[in-house]
Design a protein around this motif. Structure first.
Motif, PDB file in Angstrom:
ATOM      1  N   PRO A  43      27.559 -14.694  -0.189  1.00  0.00           N
ATOM      2  CA  PRO A  43      27.625 -14.816   1.269  1.00  0.00           C
ATOM      3  C   PRO A  43      26.634 -15.864   1.771  1.00  0.00           C
ATOM      4  N   TYR A  44      27.063 -16.605   2.780  1.00  0.00           N
ATOM      5  CA  TYR A  44      26.285 -17.740   3.275  1.00  0.00           C
ATOM      6  C   TYR A  44      24.857 -17.348   3.671  1.00  0.00           C
ATOM      7  N   THR A  45      24.715 -16.225   4.382  1.00  0.00           N
ATOM      8  CA  THR A  45      23.384 -15.805   4.836  1.00  0.00           C
ATOM      9  C   THR A  45      22.460 -15.485   3.661  1.00  0.00           C
ATOM     10  N   LEU A  46      23.005 -14.910   2.602  1.00  0.00           N
ATOM     11  CA  LEU A  46      22.188 -14.602   1.429  1.00  0.00           C
ATOM     12  C   LEU A  46      21.797 -15.882   0.697  1.00  0.00           C
ATOM     13  N   ASN A  82      38.206   0.065  -4.663  1.00  0.00           N
ATOM     14  CA  ASN A  82      39.548  -0.319  -4.192  1.00  0.00           C
ATOM     15  C   ASN A  82      39.623  -0.446  -2.666  1.00  0.00           C
ATOM     16  N   LEU A  83      38.607  -1.049  -2.086  1.00  0.00           N
ATOM     17  CA  LEU A  83      38.570  -1.220  -0.636  1.00  0.00           C
ATOM     18  C   LEU A  83      38.788  -2.671  -0.204  1.00  0.00           C
ATOM     19  N   LEU A  84      39.048  -3.544  -1.167  1.00  0.00           N
ATOM     20  CA  LEU A  84      39.309  -4.933  -0.811  1.00  0.00           C
ATOM     21  C   LEU A  84      40.629  -5.028  -0.051  1.00  0.00           C
ATOM     22  N   GLY A  85      40.638  -5.817   1.002  1.00  0.00           N
ATOM     23  CA  GLY A  85      41.818  -5.923   1.840  1.00  0.00           C
ATOM     24  C   GLY A  85      42.813  -6.964   1.344  1.00  0.00           C
ATOM     25  N   ASP A  86      43.776  -7.256   2.189  1.00  0.00           N
ATOM     26  CA  ASP A  86      44.840  -8.193   1.832  1.00  0.00           C
ATOM     27  C   ASP A  86      44.729  -9.484   2.644  1.00  0.00           C
ATOM     28  N   ALA A  87      43.483  -9.948   2.865  1.00  0.00           N
ATOM     29  CA  ALA A  87      43.265 -11.168   3.653  1.00  0.00           C
ATOM     30  C   ALA A  87      43.989 -12.386   3.074  1.00  0.00           C
ATOM     31  N   PRO A  88      43.932 -12.644   1.752  1.00  0.00           N
ATOM     32  CA  PRO A  88      44.655 -13.800   1.207  1.00  0.00           C
ATOM     33  C   PRO A  88      46.155 -13.724   1.457  1.00  0.00           C
ATOM     34  N   ALA A 139      16.260   0.014  11.503  1.00  0.00           N
ATOM     35  CA  ALA A 139      17.377  -0.775  12.059  1.00  0.00           C
ATOM     36  C   ALA A 139      18.135  -1.492  10.953  1.00  0.00           C
ATOM     37  N   THR A 140      19.440  -1.275  10.883  1.00  0.00           N
ATOM     38  CA  THR A 140      20.266  -1.973   9.886  1.00  0.00           C
ATOM     39  C   THR A 140      20.714  -3.324  10.438  1.00  0.00           C
ATOM     40  N   ASP A 141      20.989  -4.258   9.538  1.00  0.00           N
ATOM     41  CA  ASP A 141      21.387  -5.616   9.934  1.00  0.00           C
ATOM     42  C   ASP A 141      22.428  -6.144   8.938  1.00  0.00           C
ATOM     43  N   PRO A 142      23.669  -5.617   9.034  1.00  0.00           N
ATOM     44  CA  PRO A 142      24.683  -5.957   8.017  1.00  0.00           C
ATOM     45  C   PRO A 142      25.470  -7.225   8.318  1.00  0.00           C
ATOM     46  N   VAL A 143      24.794  -8.271   8.831  1.00  0.00           N
ATOM     47  CA  VAL A 143      25.502  -9.501   9.217  1.00  0.00           C
ATOM     48  C   VAL A 143      26.262 -10.089   8.034  1.00  0.00           C
ATOM     49  N   ALA A 168      30.419 -10.143   7.543  1.00  0.00           N
ATOM     50  CA  ALA A 168      31.055 -11.458   7.374  1.00  0.00           C
ATOM     51  C   ALA A 168      31.898 -11.469   6.103  1.00  0.00           C
ATOM     52  N   LEU A 169      31.371 -10.861   5.050  1.00  0.00           N
ATOM     53  CA  LEU A 169      32.109 -10.761   3.793  1.00  0.00           C
ATOM     54  C   LEU A 169      33.331  -9.869   3.968  1.00  0.00           C
ATOM     55  N   PHE A 170      33.190  -8.782   4.731  1.00  0.00           N
ATOM     56  CA  PHE A 170      34.313  -7.884   5.002  1.00  0.00           C
ATOM     57  C   PHE A 170      35.476  -8.642   5.625  1.00  0.00           C
ATOM     58  N   ARG A 171      35.167  -9.457   6.627  1.00  0.00           N
ATOM     59  CA  ARG A 171      36.233 -10.202   7.319  1.00  0.00           C
ATOM     60  C   ARG A 171      36.879 -11.215   6.381  1.00  0.00           C
TER      61      ARG A 171
END
Length: 521
Positions: A43-46, A405-411, A137-141, A145-148
């Motif tokens: 991920p870009y932020t990492l 098995n939580l990866l979506g069908d974005a592609p 405080a959580t900060d899952p930016v 972003a990876l989820f989307r």
């Protein structure tokens, strides 16, 4: 006088040079995934944090990261952008678990981590509480972003973003109270704590609501994209500053304003073109601010300080992970018993492991008063834990999504949208060709028509094949169609209200429209 002016100019020049240096490094990092494909897995932020660590290791300090820089300059746009894009219909559906995570989750995290640090690491209770509050405080930016990017279910994104937006405010309030308690300016009594909490939250919601609705109705009177874009920027900062000056939570105020403008104001007071311009502006601003913040987080690390406090950092990391697991699983069970809306075990696991810490935790730790005896220990511990969550949890979230098995069908969706876009474009080309009655082009027109019709038939075959092979794609198509129809309907009402042809308040009409469409869905 001349000397003061020269000094001021020198300071401004140096600050501008530092800013341009940070920006240059950030944008250089942004291009790495485009040049080297291996970097696309991070991920870009990492990636920014890793580059910042490299600079810190080489003892290259780009700029001093102060709490004021994060809280007053960087935090409002990040909060506003996330709230602007958060759909109220989705947030409302999961408001109970989000509130449980954000309120009781913060309390459990602070109490649990503080007790473990006090008992196992031998840290004073005051220091332990401040470390725990900074990390509440959580900060899952980077995670969202990876989820989307991967097309993970939108509900999981909403749960993580919603928790983060609201628990930021709770953590800041709790931290402020604990600092005041350690300085002896407040007393540890239940009633004053409750009154303080409600007043801080109430002022935040009140100011945020007033500014959000005021701008929403004000922008109904004109359609000036640049002015409305500027108003959203001013609203983010002004809400934060006004709320803080009045003794409320600036975080909660900005989130409230962002939610109202994103879900209400953008519909009743902005044209579709203006909404697109503003959304793209905030997307750019969030990218811009995140680029700077995450790079500076890595750049501020002191390896010597981390080494001296390594044992405390390890205990804090272990305590934080275990306590968050307990909080997520218990509070989810409570939420399910209240709402009867199931959150699967894999989703709970991602919520647990995806609870990264970031800029807010760093800002809170840096804002500890210099009079506190163990201030450096607090800062070093928080930096170490934030670094662990970003690098270890952040880099392992994708493999965990695959495992569960939580990866979506974005592609798949992207492939479908590309085919549809190509089909619509060629249909428009064909319509233009058939409407062109210039003399002398008939032979070439017939040839071009044959080519285009053949290509359209080929595209239809590919689209039909995709729908047959992946039946779940139909759900996405249906949702997309409903969203487009709802947007057209809402924009039509807005057009009638703006032109004076309809006297009824648009807000009440949209309230009638939205539930009907949601029932159909």
């Amino acid at each position: 006088m001349v000397l003061k002016s020269a000094i001021a100019e020198e300071i401004i020049t140096n600050n501008l040079k530092q800013f341009l240096l940070v920006l240059s490094v950030s944008l250089s990092v942004a291009t790495l995934p485009q040049i080297f494909s291996w970097f696309r897995h991070i991920p870009y932020t990492l990636l920014l944090v890793i580059v910042g660590l490299g600079l810190a290791f080489a003892d290259v300090r780009l700029v001093t990261l102060s709490p004021e820089l994060i809280l007053f300059i960087f935090l409002p746009p990040l909060l506003f952008e996330a709230a602007w894009n958060l759909k109220w219909s989705e947030l409302k559906r999961d408001l109970v678990p989000i509130c449980l995570y954000a309120v009781f989750g913060v309390v459990i995290a602070i109490a649990g981590v503080a007790i473990v640090l006090n008992q196992l690491a031998g840290i004073s209770l005051t220091t332990a509480l401040l470390i725990a509050a900074s990390l509440a405080a959580t900060d899952p930016v980077s995670v969202t972003a990876l989820f989307r990017e991967l097309g993970v279910d939108s509900r999981l994104v909403t749960l993580m973003e919603g928790e983060s937006l609201f628990n930021d405010g709770m953590a800041v309030v709790a931290f402020g109270f604990l600092v005041a308690l350690s300085l002896g300016t407040v007393e540890l009594e239940f009633q004053p704590i409750l009154v303080k909490l409600f007043s801080v939250v109430g002022i935040g919601v009140g100011v945020g609501g007033f500014i959000g609705f005021s701008i929403s109705y004000f922008t109904q009177r004109f359609d000036l994209p640049l002015v409305e874009q500027s108003l959203t920027l001013v609203s983010a900062y002004s809400t934060y500053l006004i709320t803080e000056d009045l003794g409320g939570s600036g975080v909660i105020g900005v989130v409230t304003t962002g939610l109202i403008l994103g879900n209400f104001g953008s519909r009743i007071g902005m044209s579709p073109r203006t909404r697109i311009i503003i959304s793209e502006f905030w997307e750019f601003l969030a990218f811009f601010v995140n680029s700077i913040v995450f790079l500076l987080i890595g750049d501020q690390i002191s390896f010597a300080s981390l080494g001296e406090n390594l044992q405390i950092i390890m205990v804090t990391v272990a305590a934080m992970i275990v306590i968050r697991a307990i909080a997520i699983y218990i509070l989810t069970k409570l939420s399910v018993s209240i709402t009867k809306s199931e959150i699967s075990l894999p989703e709970q696991t991602i919520l647990w492991w995806g609870g990264l810490r970031g800029s807010v935790s760093i800002a809170l730790a840096l804002s500890v008063p210099t009079t506190m005896p163990e201030r450096e220990k607090i800062i070093a511990t928080v930096f170490g834990v934030v670094l662990f969550t970003l690098l270890v949890q952040g880099l392992t979230i994708k493999p965990l999504l695959e495992k569960l098995n939580l990866l979506g069908d974005a592609p798949l969706r992207e492939q479908y949208l590309e085919l549809v876009a190509r089909h619509v474009a060629l249909e428009r080309v064909l319509q233009h060709l058939q409407a062109d009655q210039r003399p002398g082009i008939d032979p070439d027109r017939r040839y071009q028509e044959t080519l285009i019709k053949g290509e359209l038939a080929d595209l239809r075959t590919k689209i039909d094949k995709l729908q047959d092979e992946y039946p779940n794609l139909q759900i996405f198509i249906t949702e997309q169609l409903r969203g487009e129809l709802l947007a057209i309907e809402a924009d039509t009402y807005a057009e009638f209200v703006k032109s004076g042809r309809l006297n009824k308040e648009l807000a009440s009409m949209l309230e009638d429209v939205l539930p009907n469409h949601q029932k159909e869905a």
